[in-house]
Design an enzyme around this catalytic site. Structure first.
Site, PDB file in Angstrom:
ATOM      1  N   SER A 104      42.342  40.080  47.693  1.00  0.00           N
ATOM      2  CA  SER A 104      43.107  38.899  47.298  1.00  0.00           C
ATOM      3  C   SER A 104      44.267  38.674  48.280  1.00  0.00           C
ATOM      4  CB  SER A 104      43.564  39.056  45.840  1.00  0.00           C
ATOM      5  OG  SER A 104      44.009  37.839  45.296  1.00  0.00           O
ATOM      6  N   ASP A 153      34.561  32.145  41.786  1.00  0.00           N
ATOM      7  CA  ASP A 153      35.972  32.545  41.889  1.00  0.00           C
ATOM      8  C   ASP A 153      36.851  31.300  41.895  1.00  0.00           C
ATOM      9  OD1 ASP A 153      38.488  33.543  42.603  1.00  0.00           O
ATOM     10  OD2 ASP A 153      37.643  35.085  43.912  1.00  0.00           O
ATOM     11  N   HIS A 184      37.078  36.314  40.245  1.00  0.00           N
ATOM     12  CA  HIS A 184      38.002  37.027  41.131  1.00  0.00           C
ATOM     13  C   HIS A 184      38.012  38.541  40.867  1.00  0.00           C
ATOM     14  CE1 HIS A 184      40.958  36.461  44.254  1.00  0.00           C
ATOM     15  NE2 HIS A 184      41.885  37.144  43.611  1.00  0.00           N
TER      16      HIS A 184
END
Length: 200
Positions: A104, A153, A184
């Site tokens: 991320s 996502d 995610h």
């Protein structure tokens, strides 16, 4: 131990071994992937820095002005700082190879350091979001990149993941892409792909 600009956790290996930098996501810290990195590469030096930006108390590596909207000046600052950090630690440990793994926000700073500086020999980008067309960089030729992503996502939309793959391929990097059907979250097939990539 010098911090080289970041609070970080470190497990030193012998000089001449690989060095692996593991970079957490928003709200994580230096512990999030440290153990995972040590399991993946037991003989490597493992370095896990903590992001130096706070977003409502959540640690990040650079500022943003909204979801998916980056503070580009702060991204440039953070990229220079991280590149210097990586080079200093790699030199200190006489690293044979420089490897990065980020998730991320950690994947985003890792990707941008790779794009701007080319310092990593291999990089694992878990759910990265690069919402702009990066500049061309000849130093990326031959670099090995694994991108893992969720097809649904909401934070890192699939078309932008695909655009990043296209970008790295255009720079003559070697790119692998591993999808899962979710969002995610990190799934087992991603972990298996990372193990294959790092142990190849």
């Amino acid at each position: 131990m010098a911090d080289h600009g970041y609070v970080h956790k470190l497990r030193a290996s012998k000089p001449g071994k690989a060095i692996l930098f593991v970079l957490h996501g928003t709200g994580g810290d230096e512990n999030q992937f440290f153990g995972f990195g040590a399991e993946l590469l037991p003989e490597a030096t493992i370095v896990s820095p903590r992001g130096d930006v706070s977003e409502h108390g959540a640690a990040r590596f650079f500022r943003r002005t909204g979801e998916g909207v980056y503070d580009m000046a702060d991204l440039a600052r953070a990229t220079d700082k991280m590149a210097s950090f990586v080079k200093a630690l790699a030199a200190e440990h006489d690293a044979s190879e420089i490897i990065g793994l980020g998730y991320s926000n950690g994947a985003n700073i890792l990707a941008n350091v790779l794009i701007e500086d080319g310092v990593f020999d291999r990089a694992v980008l878990m759910h990265p979001l690069i919402p702009f067309r990066p500049k061309d960089h000849a130093a990326l030729a031959g670099r090995k990149v694994l991108i893992t992503a969720g097809e649904r996502d909401p934070i890192c939309p699939a078309p932008l993941t695909q655009a990043l793959v296209v970008y790295f391929k255009a720079q003559n990097a070697e790119v692998d892409l591993e999808w899962h059907s979710g969002g995610h979250d990190i799934r087992q097939n991603e972990i298996a792909a990372i193990e294959r990539f790092l142990k190849a």
